[in-house]
Design an enzyme around this catalytic site. Sequence first.
Site, PDB file in Angstrom:
ATOM      1  N   HIS A  99       0.905  -1.152   0.000  1.00  0.00           N
ATOM      2  CA  HIS A  99       0.000   0.000   0.000  1.00  0.00           C
ATOM      3  C   HIS A  99       0.938   1.194   0.000  1.00  0.00           C
ATOM      4  O   HIS A  99       1.817   1.294   0.876  1.00  0.00           O
ATOM      5  CB  HIS A  99      -0.865  -0.015   1.264  1.00  0.00           C
ATOM      6  CG  HIS A  99      -1.900   1.059   1.341  1.00  0.00           C
ATOM      7  ND1 HIS A  99      -3.229   0.776   1.578  1.00  0.00           N
ATOM      8  CD2 HIS A  99      -1.829   2.402   1.259  1.00  0.00           C
ATOM      9  CE1 HIS A  99      -3.916   1.902   1.627  1.00  0.00           C
ATOM     10  NE2 HIS A  99      -3.073   2.914   1.444  1.00  0.00           N
ATOM     11  N   LEU A 100       0.805   2.072  -0.966  1.00  0.00           N
ATOM     12  CA  LEU A 100       1.671   3.235  -1.067  1.00  0.00           C
ATOM     13  C   LEU A 100       1.817   3.906   0.286  1.00  0.00           C
ATOM     14  O   LEU A 100       0.828   4.172   0.966  1.00  0.00           O
ATOM     15  CB  LEU A 100       1.085   4.230  -2.079  1.00  0.00           C
ATOM     16  CG  LEU A 100       1.790   5.567  -2.199  1.00  0.00           C
ATOM     17  CD1 LEU A 100       3.156   5.377  -2.835  1.00  0.00           C
ATOM     18  CD2 LEU A 100       0.959   6.524  -3.006  1.00  0.00           C
ATOM     19  N   HIS A 101       3.051   4.130   0.701  1.00  0.00           N
ATOM     20  CA  HIS A 101       3.287   4.856   1.947  1.00  0.00           C
ATOM     21  C   HIS A 101       4.593   5.629   1.858  1.00  0.00           C
ATOM     22  O   HIS A 101       5.556   5.199   1.235  1.00  0.00           O
ATOM     23  CB  HIS A 101       3.271   3.942   3.177  1.00  0.00           C
ATOM     24  CG  HIS A 101       4.210   2.776   3.137  1.00  0.00           C
ATOM     25  ND1 HIS A 101       3.991   1.657   2.360  1.00  0.00           N
ATOM     26  CD2 HIS A 101       5.369   2.556   3.784  1.00  0.00           C
ATOM     27  CE1 HIS A 101       4.969   0.790   2.539  1.00  0.00           C
ATOM     28  NE2 HIS A 101       5.839   1.317   3.401  1.00  0.00           N
ATOM     29  N   ILE A 102       4.557   6.793   2.459  1.00  0.00           N
ATOM     30  CA  ILE A 102       5.706   7.685   2.493  1.00  0.00           C
ATOM     31  C   ILE A 102       6.246   7.685   3.921  1.00  0.00           C
ATOM     32  O   ILE A 102       5.504   7.930   4.871  1.00  0.00           O
ATOM     33  CB  ILE A 102       5.313   9.118   2.086  1.00  0.00           C
ATOM     34  CG1 ILE A 102       4.717   9.129   0.670  1.00  0.00           C
ATOM     35  CG2 ILE A 102       6.512  10.062   2.192  1.00  0.00           C
ATOM     36  CD1 ILE A 102       4.088  10.451   0.270  1.00  0.00           C
TER      37      ILE A 102
END
Length: 144
Positions: A99-102
């Site tokens: 899941h896209l995460h920064i």
Amino acid sequence: MPSAAGGCVFCEIVKGEHQAHVVLDTGDAMAFLDNRPLFKGHTLLVPKQHHETLPDLPAELLAPLFGYAQRLAAAMEEALEAAGSFVAMNNRISQSVPHLHIHVVPRNRKDGLRGFFWPRTKYASEDEAAAYATRLREALNEFR
């Protein structure tokens, strides 16, 4: 909202089904403390919609998401007295949760972070983690 195949822990956090120390909660994004931080205050910023990688993120979510990352970086300097921050994202390779995460990580000179060898630490207790989340939330309110 696109669905996450196989159950996504970040989607569960967004839905309130999995515990996390939330730092930021907006209509389109959420930030919470990493449970295995590089340094205390290490925060993960995710879009609420499930998108696996940066190329998958719809263009209209790009500016808001990175705007929140910018605010988090500033809040870390204010709330945690960090000298700066490290902002990073993996796409598939080394992406522990699909899941896209920064990652927004508070940094100080001589803090031990070198290259891509990232020593992990732990919070002493849930109370300590909650206190870090509170400090960051309060500082974020100043950067609106």
